[in-house]
Design a protein around this motif. Structure first.
Motif, PDB file in Angstrom:
ATOM      1  N   LYS A 128      52.310  22.553  45.211  1.00 31.21           N
ATOM      2  CA  LYS A 128      51.729  23.878  44.990  1.00 31.21           C
ATOM      3  C   LYS A 128      51.007  23.856  43.651  1.00 31.21           C
ATOM      4  O   LYS A 128      51.581  24.126  42.604  1.00 31.21           O
ATOM      5  CB  LYS A 128      52.816  24.944  45.018  1.00 31.21           C
ATOM      6  N   SER A 129      49.745  23.530  43.703  1.00 37.57           N
ATOM      7  CA  SER A 129      48.950  23.363  42.483  1.00 37.57           C
ATOM      8  C   SER A 129      48.323  24.657  41.998  1.00 37.57           C
ATOM      9  O   SER A 129      48.119  24.864  40.809  1.00 37.57           O
ATOM     10  CB  SER A 129      47.833  22.343  42.729  1.00 37.57           C
ATOM     11  N   GLY A 130      48.007  25.541  42.958  1.00 35.98           N
ATOM     12  CA  GLY A 130      47.174  26.689  42.624  1.00 35.98           C
ATOM     13  C   GLY A 130      45.746  26.251  42.386  1.00 35.98           C
ATOM     14  O   GLY A 130      45.460  25.052  42.250  1.00 35.98           O
ATOM     15  N   ALA A 131      44.839  27.186  42.369  1.00 39.06           N
ATOM     16  CA  ALA A 131      43.425  26.860  42.160  1.00 39.06           C
ATOM     17  C   ALA A 131      42.787  27.872  41.232  1.00 39.06           C
ATOM     18  O   ALA A 131      43.087  29.074  41.280  1.00 39.06           O
ATOM     19  CB  ALA A 131      42.674  26.823  43.484  1.00 39.06           C
ATOM     20  N   LEU A 132      41.915  27.365  40.388  1.00 44.47           N
ATOM     21  CA  LEU A 132      41.218  28.185  39.401  1.00 44.47           C
ATOM     22  C   LEU A 132      39.720  28.096  39.667  1.00 44.47           C
ATOM     23  O   LEU A 132      39.134  27.012  39.601  1.00 44.47           O
ATOM     24  CB  LEU A 132      41.537  27.685  38.002  1.00 44.47           C
ATOM     25  N   PHE A 133      39.107  29.230  39.995  1.00 41.37           N
ATOM     26  CA  PHE A 133      37.670  29.297  40.238  1.00 41.37           C
ATOM     27  C   PHE A 133      36.999  29.842  38.979  1.00 41.37           C
ATOM     28  O   PHE A 133      37.312  30.949  38.532  1.00 41.37           O
ATOM     29  CB  PHE A 133      37.361  30.202  41.429  1.00 41.37           C
ATOM     30  N   LEU A 134      36.077  29.081  38.429  1.00 38.26           N
ATOM     31  CA  LEU A 134      35.431  29.468  37.180  1.00 38.26           C
ATOM     32  C   LEU A 134      34.139  30.243  37.426  1.00 38.26           C
ATOM     33  O   LEU A 134      33.459  30.044  38.435  1.00 38.26           O
ATOM     34  CB  LEU A 134      35.112  28.223  36.348  1.00 38.26           C
ATOM     35  N   ALA A 135      33.808  31.099  36.462  1.00 42.76           N
ATOM     36  CA  ALA A 135      32.545  31.841  36.496  1.00 42.76           C
ATOM     37  C   ALA A 135      31.816  31.651  35.180  1.00 42.76           C
ATOM     38  O   ALA A 135      32.374  31.921  34.112  1.00 42.76           O
ATOM     39  CB  ALA A 135      32.801  33.324  36.753  1.00 42.76           C
ATOM     40  N   ARG A 136      30.563  31.182  35.287  1.00 46.08           N
ATOM     41  CA  ARG A 136      29.738  30.983  34.088  1.00 46.08           C
ATOM     42  C   ARG A 136      28.487  31.862  34.111  1.00 46.08           C
ATOM     43  O   ARG A 136      27.683  31.809  33.183  1.00 46.08           O
ATOM     44  CB  ARG A 136      29.342  29.505  33.973  1.00 46.08           C
ATOM     45  N   THR A 137      28.316  32.636  35.166  1.00 45.05           N
ATOM     46  CA  THR A 137      27.171  33.544  35.275  1.00 45.05           C
ATOM     47  C   THR A 137      27.668  34.910  35.731  1.00 45.05           C
ATOM     48  O   THR A 137      28.724  35.004  36.379  1.00 45.05           O
ATOM     49  CB  THR A 137      26.134  33.028  36.289  1.00 45.05           C
ATOM     50  N   PRO A 138      26.955  35.982  35.417  1.00 44.17           N
ATOM     51  CA  PRO A 138      27.366  37.308  35.895  1.00 44.17           C
ATOM     52  C   PRO A 138      27.461  37.371  37.415  1.00 44.17           C
ATOM     53  O   PRO A 138      28.354  38.027  37.956  1.00 44.17           O
ATOM     54  CB  PRO A 138      26.260  38.224  35.353  1.00 44.17           C
ATOM     55  N   ASP A 139      26.540  36.708  38.116  1.00 45.19           N
ATOM     56  CA  ASP A 139      26.602  36.692  39.575  1.00 45.19           C
ATOM     57  C   ASP A 139      27.897  36.073  40.075  1.00 45.19           C
ATOM     58  O   ASP A 139      28.558  36.606  40.974  1.00 45.19           O
ATOM     59  CB  ASP A 139      25.419  35.896  40.146  1.00 45.19           C
ATOM     60  N   ARG A 140      28.261  34.931  39.498  1.00 47.84           N
ATOM     61  CA  ARG A 140      29.472  34.251  39.940  1.00 47.84           C
ATOM     62  C   ARG A 140      30.715  35.099  39.624  1.00 47.84           C
ATOM     63  O   ARG A 140      31.645  35.175  40.431  1.00 47.84           O
ATOM     64  CB  ARG A 140      29.585  32.882  39.254  1.00 47.84           C
TER      65      ARG A 140
END
Length: 890
Positions: A128-140
């Motif tokens: 069970k690693s979990g996942a991290l989704f990154l955002a580098r733009t306002p759209d993302r």
């Protein structure tokens, strides 16, 4: 930045065999090279099997497992190499739930539960690693906020982290542009080389047979019954009742082995990941990291970090077909350092500490992608007992459980596909299987959702365009039209030439994302206004058109009465809106059916239904029938002449009376228009506005269009696109195929029960299911909401998929939306459920309860919404057909 040569010199090859990669577990590494089969000895090909699966990868083994778990023990799996030696052999093992369609998300959620149960019962290792989704733009960032709301609606645990929280918890993630992230704690990591042999072992214990080193040579069919009868293999012939093509990257080639050939539009691309060992430990508990804006992803792999990327421009491979002797597990491809440099640059940008890491290995694998990045599932339209499970775009391990379960259900008699059209093989037409088209498109598909542009809500593919065009296409190009692609067809969304002379005050605090007011907002408003106040022309040639005819009128009518939910035995010249349902009462097709003559009908539906319509009609056609079903989509150019002045404009070009009394709504007749013969005119516009659909033989189309534009100057004629039509139909509460109407919806749920002949006593497909649903009550209902406190200048717009809340509880989601230029409100259509009663039935009193507080969640902002049981009253010219008591969704 590393040069290609410098990186190559740093590589230290893994001491493990090339085809066996380590799996990190709580006990350490596990070597899963043993296939774990019940019987290691070579098995003989049986004479007959009820179900034959071609392909022994993780999906093929999952299908066999689920078939046997559901009671079907007469299953044979054919594998040209050894079980698990396809793309499964180098899978990254990341199982992430965040997908763009509900079906894909549910399939992966089921897969996670399957893997957990296999762990409890058979010792399967998972983390069970979990996942991290990154955002580098306002759209993302806004896209992740939308995902967060959707996850809350479907019950998936997620958490949004701000920039400061990111810096505290994950200081090794680089970039001053980092804005935030989405944390999904329940995502896991598995090892496909362990799962595949376990699924095989369990399937064999339940009676399945696996034949390795067995190549498929040909697929024999009965052309009259349109079924697979037997298979020729390198080990002999085997007869079967059902055939499943789960051959991975070879699936397209397998599709070519039958007559007729089965379309499997996939193309292989090279895909890279590397194992990098940092000089210092970065994070022993590092989650899976997905940095979409940087095109890359990461996971822990022992004491190393596995890093990969989805390139902006991918590298297609095997354009002439996957070599017969190629073995994914053993034939390691040579690294393309020019291509790999993209991955290296992005990886170091995301985690700067990896710039000094020792690169232990680089894996160059191959993955098969579809032309729209969605899976390819379902019954093949060409053959009745041929099923497909292909084109997983690297998600085979993540989705194998859900896919195996679904395909098994279909084979064992589930009458409805019951999954999104976005993954149904019948969404494709012939052009999608063209190998040059596929090669050009997959270069873009691989990284389509990545990079700054990948977060935009209305992004269009740029490759392999301009293939299917209307005869009016050249005129639209001269008028600076903006095109959108649907089933390969170029359709005008709006015209830049209609741009009003408006100068925006850029000092206004407008939305900082492309999810806000679109750049074409005022253009669409001008086109919308022409449709409501004057006259506009919309090119609707892309709609699919199927002719159904027979010399035996009684046979033809009986067939259509059974296939169609509505009563279609109407006089010649009548247009009937009808659904075609399956035995579960849900939609297989929604169309306008025009009775041209006593023994000839024309079915008109959206472009996405072209293959689906032909497949469903032919599937129901009795053997030996005299009924002929023909695709005539390209025969006619269709111009929607829409607006209060449409009658006057066309009236100048024909000698037939267009008065309501002489040419009523939902009727059609042949006309001469501008001297062109053979024009079929129908009085409907798919928008509630008055007007006519002109079906023009294509050789006359330019002449008729030019004449309409020339004569129409006196009436203020404009060209208009599909965005204007969308706004019109949304304001009038018209349901739309593919978003509002799907194979998971019944007519009672979408308010179209008046289009079903339930009280007639006549039988039709789905009638029994609808009668039961009417008796038991519906569990969801199609509704219309207008947003009360939405600022079109500063707020993000609804784009589809937004959750709907009732009294603070999630009860549904938006299926389509548009700004209503007359209502001056955002209009959202969607389905709601009832979570307040034990029965869960949705009644009119529940919907219209004045004490209920409705809201729509757009990203992290909740907007107050007004519920409408019927379309709001809109001031409209007297066309002689407006009924204020119009039912919902009609």
């Amino acid at each position: 930045m590393y040069s290609c040569q410098r990186v190559a010199a740093l590589i230290k090859r893994s001491p493990l065999p090339k085809h066996v990669l380590p799996c990190i577990t709580s006990q350490g590494y596990c070597d899963t090279s043993n296939n774990g089969s019940v019987a290691a000895s070579r098995k003989k090909l049986p004479y007959h099997s009820r179900v034959v699966v071609c392909g022994g990868g993780i999906v093929g083994c999952s299908i066999a497992y689920h078939l046997t778990m559901m009671g079907e023990d007469d299953v044979v799996v054919l594998e040209k190499n050894r079980i698990g030696e396809g793309a499964t052999s180098y899978s990254a093992g990341i199982v992430g739930q965040l997908k763009s369609t509900a079906f894909e998300t549910r399939a992966i959620q089921y897969t996670i539960e399957l893997y957990k149960s296999l762990s409890e019962e058979h010792g399967l290792n998972w983390v069970k690693s979990g996942a991290l989704f990154l955002a580098r733009t306002p759209d993302r960032l806004h896209k992740l906020e939308r995902h967060h709301q959707t996850a809350r609606y479907i019950g998936t645990e997620t958490q949004l982290l701000c920039k400061d929280e990111m810096a505290e918890k994950y200081p090794y993630i680089g970039g001053d542009d980092l804005l935030g992230s989405l944390w999904i704690p329940e995502d896991i990591i598995v090892h496909s080389q362990q799962i595949t042999p376990l699924l095989r072992k369990l399937a064999e214990q339940n009676g399945a047979t696996f034949i390795e080193d067995c190549s498929l040579l040909s697929v024999h069919t009965d052309k009259h019954r349109r079924v697979v009868t037997s298979l020729d293999t390198s080990e002999g012939e085997i007869k079967c009742d059902y055939f499943i093509n789960a051959a991975g990257q070879w699936a397209r080639m397998v599709g070519k082995l039958s007559t007729p050939r089965v379309r499997v539009p996939i193309h292989s691309v090279e895909h890279y990941y590397m194992l990098a060992q940092p000089q210092d430990v970065i994070d022993e508990n590092m989650p899976v990291i997905r940095d979409y804006d940087n095109h890359c992803y990461f996971r822990m792999w022992g004491n190393s970090i596995m890093a990969g990327a989805f390139e902006a421009v991918a590298k297609p491979i095997f354009h002439d077909g996957v070599p017969e002797t190629f073995n994914c597990a053993k034939d390691r491809l040579k690294e393309d350092w020019d291509q790999l440099q993209f991955t290296l640059d992005k990886v170091v940008s995301s985690i700067p500490q990896l710039s000094s890491a020792c690169i232990k290995d680089v894996v160059t694998g191959t993955e098969a992608f579809s032309p729209d990045r969605h899976w390819i599932l379902g019954e093949a339209p060409e053959l009745k007992n041929y099923f497909l499970a292909a084109g997983f775009c690297g998600a085979g391990t993540a989705a194998s459980g859900g896919i195996g379960k679904k395909i098994a259900e279909l084979v064992l008699g589930d009458d409805t596909n019951s999954f999104s059209g976005k993954v149904d093989v019948k969404r494709f037409v012939d052009l999608h299987n063209n190998i040059k088209y596929l090669r050009d498109r997959v270069k873009e598909v691989v990284g389509f959702d990545y990079g700054a542009e990948g977060a935009s809500p209305d992004r269009q593919y740029e490759s392999a365009r301009g293939l299917r065009v209307s005869p009016l296409h050249t005129r639209a190009v001269k008028l600076d039209a903006a095109f959108g692609e649907t089933v390969g067809y170029e359709r005008v969304m709006y015209f830049h030439s209609n741009s009003p002379d408006i100068t925006h005050d850029e000092s206004l605090n407008r939305s900082k994302t492309t999810y806000g007011q679109p750049k074409y907002f005022d253009i669409v408003k001008a086109e919308y206004k022409a449709c409501r106040e004057a006259v506009a022309l919309i090119d609707m040639s892309s709609f699919s058109k199927v002719e159904i005819r027979s010399d035996n009128t009684e046979e033809l009518v009986d067939f259509l009465q059974y296939v169609c939910a509505n009563d279609v035995d109407k006089p010649a010249g009548t247009v009937i809106h009808t659904g075609m349902l399956n035995h579960n009462g849900t939609y297989e097709n929604d169309c306008s059916l025009f009775r041209e003559s006593e023994n000839r009908y024309l079915s008109v539906s959206l472009p996405q239904q072209q293959t689906q319509t032909l497949w469903w009609l032919n599937k129901q056609l009795p053997q030996g029938s005299s009924i002929q079903i023909s695709d005539i989509t390209s025969m006619y150019t269709v111009i929607n002449v829409i607006g209060p002045k449409a009658r006057e404009l066309i009236g100048e070009l024909t000698d037939v009376s267009l008065k309501i009394a002489d040419f009523p709504q939902m009727s059609g007749k042949p006309l001469y228009v501008a001297n062109a013969g053979g024009v079929i005119a129908m009085r409907l516009t798919h928008s509630h506005e008055d007007g006519f659909l002109l079906y023009i033989l294509s050789e006359y189309s330019l002449h008729v269009y030019d004449t309409l534009m020339e004569v129409g100057r006196d009436y203020g004629v404009r060209n208009a696109g599909y965005f204007a039509l969308r706004s019109l139909r949304t304001e009038w509460f018209f349901a739309y195929w593919g978003t509002d109407l799907t194979s998971q919806v019944t007519p009672l749920e979408c308010g179209r029960d008046q289009r079903c002949k339930l009280s007639s006593g006549m039988d039709f497909i789905g009638r029994d299911a609808l009668m039961r649903q009417r008796q038991e009550g519906i569990k969801k209902k199609f509704v219309m909401l207008t947003l009360d406190d939405h600022d079109i200048a500063t707020d993000n717009f609804p784009w589809q998929g937004e959750p709907i809340l009732r009294n603070g509880k999630y009860v549904g989601n938006v299926t389509s939306s548009s700004y209503g230029y007359t209502l001056e409100r955002q209009v959202c259509l969607g389905y709601i459920t009832n979570c307040e009663s034990a029965e869960g039935t949705v009644t009119m009193s529940y919907i219209t309860d004045k004490t209920a507080n409705y809201q729509v969640a757009i990203g992290n902002k909740l907007f107050s919404a007004t519920m409408h049981a019927y379309p709001p009253k809109i001031v409209t010219p007297d066309y002689g057909f407006y009924h204020p008591s119009k039912k919902m969704g009609t």
